[in-house]
Design a protein around this motif. Sequence first.
Motif, PDB file in Angstrom:
ATOM      1  N   GLY A  32       0.943  -1.153   0.001  1.00 14.45           N
ATOM      2  CA  GLY A  32       0.143   0.039  -0.158  1.00 14.45           C
ATOM      3  C   GLY A  32       0.943   1.060  -0.074  1.00 14.45           C
ATOM      4  N   ARG A  33       0.651   2.062   1.100  1.00 17.30           N
ATOM      5  CA  ARG A  33       1.509   3.305   1.116  1.00 17.30           C
ATOM      6  C   ARG A  33       2.657   3.321   1.702  1.00 17.30           C
ATOM      7  NH1 ARG A  33      -2.340   7.613   3.362  1.00 17.30           N
ATOM      8  NH2 ARG A  33      -0.753   9.162   3.031  1.00 17.30           N
ATOM      9  N   LEU A  34       2.851   2.102   2.334  1.00 19.30           N
ATOM     10  CA  LEU A  34       4.276   1.699   3.230  1.00 19.30           C
ATOM     11  C   LEU A  34       5.116   1.250   2.269  1.00 19.30           C
ATOM     12  CD1 LEU A  34       5.765   1.176   5.715  1.00 19.30           C
ATOM     13  CD2 LEU A  34       4.852  -0.873   5.978  1.00 19.30           C
ATOM     14  N   THR A  35       6.520   1.753   2.203  1.00 20.32           N
ATOM     15  CA  THR A  35       7.581   1.198   1.472  1.00 20.32           C
ATOM     16  C   THR A  35       8.358   0.283   2.474  1.00 20.32           C
ATOM     17  OG1 THR A  35       7.628   3.008  -0.132  1.00 20.32           O
ATOM     18  CG2 THR A  35       9.548   1.521  -0.039  1.00 20.32           C
ATOM     19  N   ALA A  36       8.453  -1.097   2.163  1.00 24.81           N
ATOM     20  CA  ALA A  36       9.079  -1.788   3.149  1.00 24.81           C
ATOM     21  C   ALA A  36      10.507  -1.760   2.831  1.00 24.81           C
ATOM     22  CB  ALA A  36       8.438  -3.391   3.173  1.00 24.81           C
ATOM     23  N   LEU A  37      10.810  -1.884   1.366  1.00 21.58           N
ATOM     24  CA  LEU A  37      12.206  -1.975   1.016  1.00 21.58           C
ATOM     25  C   LEU A  37      12.384  -0.952  -0.281  1.00 21.58           C
ATOM     26  CD1 LEU A  37      13.360  -5.727   0.276  1.00 21.58           C
ATOM     27  CD2 LEU A  37      13.889  -4.308   2.280  1.00 21.58           C
ATOM     28  N   GLU A  38      13.528   0.056  -0.036  1.00 23.91           N
ATOM     29  CA  GLU A  38      13.522   1.184  -1.189  1.00 23.91           C
ATOM     30  C   GLU A  38      14.860   0.980  -1.807  1.00 23.91           C
ATOM     31  OE1 GLU A  38      12.720   5.847  -0.956  1.00 23.91           O
ATOM     32  OE2 GLU A  38      12.414   4.675   0.886  1.00 23.91           O
ATOM     33  N   GLY A  39      14.880   0.289  -2.655  1.00 22.53           N
ATOM     34  CA  GLY A  39      16.141   0.021  -3.413  1.00 22.53           C
ATOM     35  C   GLY A  39      17.287  -0.327  -2.745  1.00 22.53           C
ATOM     36  N   VAL A  40      16.790  -1.635  -2.263  1.00 20.23           N
ATOM     37  CA  VAL A  40      18.021  -2.416  -1.471  1.00 20.23           C
ATOM     38  C   VAL A  40      18.962  -3.168  -2.444  1.00 20.23           C
ATOM     39  CG1 VAL A  40      18.597  -4.287   0.084  1.00 20.23           C
ATOM     40  CG2 VAL A  40      16.703  -2.439   0.594  1.00 20.23           C
ATOM     41  N   ASP A  41      20.199  -3.209  -2.189  1.00 19.98           N
ATOM     42  CA  ASP A  41      21.212  -3.928  -2.830  1.00 19.98           C
ATOM     43  C   ASP A  41      21.870  -4.983  -1.725  1.00 19.98           C
ATOM     44  OD1 ASP A  41      21.123  -2.565  -5.308  1.00 19.98           O
ATOM     45  OD2 ASP A  41      22.276  -1.270  -4.447  1.00 19.98           O
ATOM     46  N   LEU A  42      22.107  -6.158  -2.182  1.00 23.88           N
ATOM     47  CA  LEU A  42      22.386  -7.175  -1.036  1.00 23.88           C
ATOM     48  C   LEU A  42      23.163  -8.298  -1.918  1.00 23.88           C
ATOM     49  CD1 LEU A  42      22.662  -7.539   1.992  1.00 23.88           C
ATOM     50  CD2 LEU A  42      20.367  -8.870   1.618  1.00 23.88           C
ATOM     51  N   GLN A  43      24.098  -8.834  -1.443  1.00 23.58           N
ATOM     52  CA  GLN A  43      24.667 -10.028  -1.999  1.00 23.58           C
ATOM     53  C   GLN A  43      25.269 -10.800  -0.943  1.00 23.58           C
ATOM     54  OE1 GLN A  43      27.805  -9.296  -4.840  1.00 23.58           O
ATOM     55  NE2 GLN A  43      26.528  -8.216  -6.355  1.00 23.58           N
ATOM     56  N   LEU A  44      25.156 -12.010  -1.083  1.00 26.46           N
ATOM     57  CA  LEU A  44      25.683 -13.102  -0.193  1.00 26.46           C
ATOM     58  C   LEU A  44      26.514 -14.060  -0.768  1.00 26.46           C
ATOM     59  CD1 LEU A  44      26.106 -14.690   2.718  1.00 26.46           C
ATOM     60  CD2 LEU A  44      23.612 -15.797   2.012  1.00 26.46           C
ATOM     61  N   ARG A  45      27.768 -14.169  -0.654  1.00 24.07           N
ATOM     62  CA  ARG A  45      28.649 -15.028  -1.477  1.00 24.07           C
ATOM     63  C   ARG A  45      28.689 -16.649  -0.634  1.00 24.07           C
ATOM     64  NH1 ARG A  45      30.680  -9.851  -1.839  1.00 24.07           N
ATOM     65  NH2 ARG A  45      32.102  -9.770   0.116  1.00 24.07           N
ATOM     66  N   ARG A  46      29.291 -17.364  -1.404  1.00 17.98           N
ATOM     67  CA  ARG A  46      29.633 -18.658  -1.147  1.00 17.98           C
ATOM     68  C   ARG A  46      30.582 -18.842   0.156  1.00 17.98           C
ATOM     69  NH1 ARG A  46      28.073 -22.646  -4.122  1.00 17.98           N
ATOM     70  NH2 ARG A  46      28.173 -21.374  -5.736  1.00 17.98           N
ATOM     71  N   GLY A  47      29.923 -19.589   1.200  1.00 13.99           N
ATOM     72  CA  GLY A  47      30.929 -19.941   2.347  1.00 13.99           C
ATOM     73  C   GLY A  47      30.952 -18.923   3.316  1.00 13.99           C
ATOM     74  N   GLU A  48      30.302 -17.783   3.090  1.00 15.26           N
ATOM     75  CA  GLU A  48      30.239 -16.734   4.048  1.00 15.26           C
ATOM     76  C   GLU A  48      28.854 -16.750   4.778  1.00 15.26           C
ATOM     77  OE1 GLU A  48      30.655 -12.651   2.888  1.00 15.26           O
ATOM     78  OE2 GLU A  48      28.643 -12.815   1.691  1.00 15.26           O
ATOM     79  N   LEU A  49      29.028 -16.092   6.291  1.00 15.54           N
ATOM     80  CA  LEU A  49      27.648 -15.838   7.021  1.00 15.54           C
ATOM     81  C   LEU A  49      27.684 -14.146   6.961  1.00 15.54           C
ATOM     82  CD1 LEU A  49      26.394 -17.392  10.291  1.00 15.54           C
ATOM     83  CD2 LEU A  49      26.529 -14.768   9.871  1.00 15.54           C
ATOM     84  N   LEU A  50      26.471 -13.633   6.644  1.00 14.81           N
ATOM     85  CA  LEU A  50      26.206 -12.338   6.517  1.00 14.81           C
ATOM     86  C   LEU A  50      24.984 -12.417   7.614  1.00 14.81           C
ATOM     87  CD1 LEU A  50      26.093  -9.569   5.324  1.00 14.81           C
ATOM     88  CD2 LEU A  50      24.317 -10.555   3.553  1.00 14.81           C
ATOM     89  N   ALA A  51      25.338 -11.355   8.306  1.00 14.26           N
ATOM     90  CA  ALA A  51      24.337 -10.949   9.360  1.00 14.26           C
ATOM     91  C   ALA A  51      23.339  -9.837   9.195  1.00 14.26           C
ATOM     92  CB  ALA A  51      25.229 -10.779  10.792  1.00 14.26           C
ATOM     93  N   LEU A  52      22.031  -9.989   8.920  1.00 17.91           N
ATOM     94  CA  LEU A  52      21.190  -8.929   8.450  1.00 17.91           C
ATOM     95  C   LEU A  52      20.747  -8.191   9.837  1.00 17.91           C
ATOM     96  CD1 LEU A  52      20.202  -7.631   5.951  1.00 17.91           C
ATOM     97  CD2 LEU A  52      18.119  -9.260   6.056  1.00 17.91           C
TER      98      LEU A  52
END
Length: 309
Positions: free
Chosen positions: A19-39
């Motif tokens: 609706g009028r709420l923007t939950a994500l606004e142009g998010v760039d995110l990458q997760l690479r093999r063998g790594e832990l990414l904490a969000l």
Amino acid sequence: MNDSSHVVARLAGAIKRYGRLTALEGVDLQLRRGELLALLGPNGAGKTTAISLLLGLIRADAGMVELFGQDPQQITARRRIGVMLQQAALPPTLRVGELLRLTASYYPAPRALAESAELAGIADLLLRPYARLSGGQQRRVQFALALCGRPELLFLDEPTVGMDIETRQKLWAAIRQLLADGCSVLLTTHYLEEAEALADRVCVMARGRVIHEGTVDALRARVASKRIRCISTLDTDVVAGWPAVGDVHRSNERLHLTTAHAESVVRRLLDADPHLSELEVQRAGLAEAFTELTREAEAASAASRREVA
């Protein structure tokens, strides 16, 4: 590791509105093999929406979402992941071993039941009905179900909620083993010490945007303050009145304080209390860096809203 062939999950310019709420606004995110990414991020930051996009549970309104270079809703991509969400509705009457066998049957090359149970620390629960387990035990079973398909990418959404410290540390050890075996992990957690202990990179979100991405050390380096601890009889109110001293409190006989000018504060402490002992100076932890970063983002957002108004 920057080669695109190592990227297992990607958001590029992802936008999601409700609706009028923007939950994500142009998010760039990458997760690479063998790594832990904490969000990381406060409630409402967009973490759950980002994960839901990568899982193919919802569609982006704009931007790109990829899982192993494919549409996340493709079965060939989904068979390569394991998922542990905050809420799980599992058949309450099934025994733990039955749940593991059933879930493993959906994957082409699952782990042996004994291996999954050992990794998750539930070997003693296999004959127990799921409904008769404690909350912490149920979370361990959910972790076993997430890893039983031998996933290349594991989504862990607040995995240690309800676990005691010992059980949490055992789960951390299991996660490290999975990472050593080449599995990638996307972790969301409100336990910042968990991210500090496990993450190769952290991504901090606020109001649907990524406000910082990098290593834990890089995030901590953004904060100038240091933590000082010592055994001292100095009055906390007196120390709190010194220039450049931030938060001050006493825990048992130890004095704890934060400052951006550790050297001068340490000299003053030693001058003021000749019997001071067990002095420790540490750089800011992830919790302080996270708090300062999100506070800055909130202040910038409030200023922007005032300008628009």
